[in-house]
Write an enzyme that holds these catalytic residues in place. Structure first.
Site, PDB file in Angstrom:
ATOM      1  N   TYR A   1       0.822  -1.212   0.000  1.00 16.26           N
ATOM      2  CA  TYR A   1       0.000   0.000   0.000  1.00 16.26           C
ATOM      3  C   TYR A   1       0.860   1.267   0.000  1.00 16.26           C
ATOM      4  CZ  TYR A   1      -3.944  -3.041   1.293  1.00 16.26           C
ATOM      5  OH  TYR A   1      -4.893  -4.025   1.316  1.00 16.26           O
TER       6      TYR A   1
ATOM      7  N   ASP B   1      -4.991  -6.656   6.255  1.00 15.72           N
ATOM      8  CA  ASP B   1      -6.212  -5.937   5.889  1.00 15.72           C
ATOM      9  C   ASP B   1      -7.324  -6.949   5.603  1.00 15.72           C
ATOM     10  OD1 ASP B   1      -7.951  -3.989   5.095  1.00 15.72           O
ATOM     11  OD2 ASP B   1      -6.921  -3.475   3.234  1.00 15.72           O
TER      12      ASP B   1
ATOM     13  N   LYS C   1       3.704 -15.399   2.760  1.00 12.77           N
ATOM     14  CA  LYS C   1       3.615 -16.179   1.517  1.00 12.77           C
ATOM     15  C   LYS C   1       5.059 -16.484   1.105  1.00 12.77           C
ATOM     16  CE  LYS C   1       1.083 -17.820  -1.913  1.00 12.77           C
ATOM     17  NZ  LYS C   1       0.236 -19.004  -1.729  1.00 12.77           N
TER      18      LYS C   1
ATOM     19  N   ASP D   1      -2.809 -18.177   2.399  1.00 15.55           N
ATOM     20  CA  ASP D   1      -3.991 -18.840   1.833  1.00 15.55           C
ATOM     21  C   ASP D   1      -4.536 -19.888   2.798  1.00 15.55           C
ATOM     22  OD1 ASP D   1      -1.525 -19.900   1.289  1.00 15.55           O
ATOM     23  OD2 ASP D   1      -1.993 -20.615  -0.713  1.00 15.55           O
TER      24      ASP D   1
ATOM     25  N   ASP E   1     -10.494  -8.374   8.404  1.00 10.46           N
ATOM     26  CA  ASP E   1     -11.920  -8.252   8.060  1.00 10.46           C
ATOM     27  C   ASP E   1     -12.613  -9.614   8.122  1.00 10.46           C
ATOM     28  OD1 ASP E   1     -12.036  -5.559   7.781  1.00 10.46           O
ATOM     29  OD2 ASP E   1     -12.586  -5.543   5.670  1.00 10.46           O
TER      30      ASP E   1
END
Ligand code: NAD
Length: 357
Positions: A142, A247, A191, A223, A251
């Site tokens: 980001y 992020d 990852k 994942d 959620d």
């Protein structure tokens, strides 16, 4: 103890819910002989109306100078068309950056009284959901360079994902210290089978782990983590991860607990300063009606006591009062169910305050 709190009520339901959190804080102050000084400032849409920008230098400075910031929510349809450079949400990014808030802590826990609101199967919920997502907040993809350009007659877009050793090290410390206050198990999510940033992440997190021999560390690929959160959430205590993975996972973690009005969030920087807020937005559809659920904001205030003011006992008293009020069958309209008594936003604040004996 004396503490200075910058209060940003913000827009929509912000003022209604923050007022209830202050009510509860004042009860705690009275009981434990603390003094909380509140400096109310404008940020978000209301600041655009007043100053022409969502965050002024003076407001940012007030946040930096205080012991912590309590925020309601910002934004709303009234400001949807303003110039992107001054949008209400820009205020939050500006405060995070200006205060150096690099760690976002978001609890995912389900109160047994509200277990039926979870979208997960009952047998999974019954095993318990109580973990903390620790998300790196001011680096990663980001914040890396971005560009869109033309190549071979087509558009190409590129976002750079970048992590520096010190950025990983400090968030790892936050995670291990958080785990020490909980069940002493950190799961680091990355990852590493694909990304260099993740391989560096894993290396540094394991180095930092040496300083916390009392805390168990395991790694999990992102994942797999996304699947495990819905399959077996009881296995998690503290999940630490980089900005974008955090992020998404935070959620997901919030949603399995059921109600958006109940969940707090803390953004922390060096030396215990922080910004505390509920995870939901300004809910313009119910603003001004005194029906919003103030519990997320009240629990955000409880987090402020624990993480910024080192007042764990006081914090736990607020959490216990919330649990008892829900156990006694009091609800705001968003979580109302048969056989319970419906309260307004301010009545819920009063009720929780009255349960802090
Ligand atoms: P929202 O979270 O404000 O509302 C989503 C739904 O949940 C609405 O139906 C709302 O009534 C309900 N809801 C939210 N909080 C509630 C509460 N405490 N009690 C009862 N019901 C509640 O999300 P949205 O509608 O997508 O966004 C509204 C505005 O808030 C937008 O301008 C958005 O940009 C902004 N926003 C701000 C923040 C923040 O300040 N941190 C976060 C998210 C969205």
């Amino acid at each position: 103890m004396e503490k200075h709190i910058t209060v940003i009520k913000g827009d929509g339901i912000g003022p209604e819910i923050v007022n209830e959190a202050i009510k509860v804080l004042e009860r705690i102050a009275e009981k434990h002989h603390h003094t909380f000084h509140y400096q109310e400032v404008l940020a978000g849409g209301c600041a655009i109306d007043a100053y022409g920008t969502s965050l002024t230098d003076e407001v940012l400075q007030a946040c930096i100078d205080s012991d912590s910031v309590l925020l309601g929510a910002v934004g709303g349809p009234k400001w949807d068309q303003v110039d992107p450079s001054i949008r209400p949400e820009k205020a939050l990014l500006g405060i995070r950056k200006g205060m150096g808030l690099y760690a976002n802590l978001r609890p995912a826990s389900i109160l047994k009284q509200l277990a039926h609101t979870s979208p997960l199967r009952k047998d999974i919920v019954d095993q318990g959901i109580d973990f903390m997502v620790v998300r790196e907040l001011i680096s990663g993809v980001y914040f890396g360079d971005k560009k869109t350009y033309e190549e071979n007659n087509e558009l190409v877009a590129c976002d750079q994902m970048i992590y520096r050793e010190h950025e990983i090290r400090r968030i790892a410390h936050t995670a291990f210290q958080t785990a020490r206050k909980r069940n002493k198990h950190v799961i680091s999510v990355d990852k590493a089978n694909v990304l260099d940033t993740s391989r560096l992440w894993r290396k540094i997190v394991h180095e930092v782990a040496q300083e916390y021999p009392d805390v168990e560390l395991s790694d999990m690929l992102v994942d797999n983590c996304a699947m495990q959160i819905v399959k077996n959430p009881a296995q998690f205590d503290v999940v630490v991860t980089e900005n974008m993975f955090g992020d998404i996972l935070s959620d997901e973690a919030s949603m399995i607990t059921g109600s958006i009005g109940l969940i707090p969030s803390a953004s922390l920087g060096e030396s215990n300063t922080g910004m505390y807020e509920p995870i939901h937005g300004s809910a313009p559809d119910i603003a001004g009606q005194n029906i919003a659920n103030p519990i997320g904001t009240i629990l955000a205030a409880a987090m402020m006591l624990k993480y910024s003011f080192d007042m764990a006992e006081e914090s736990d008293e607020i959490t216990a009062a919330v649990n008892e009020v829900l156990s006694a069958g009091y609800r705001t309209v968003d979580i109302m169910e048969e056989g319970c008594e419906q309260l307004t936003c301010s009545q819920m604040g009063d009720k929780i305050t009255s349960y802090i004996k």
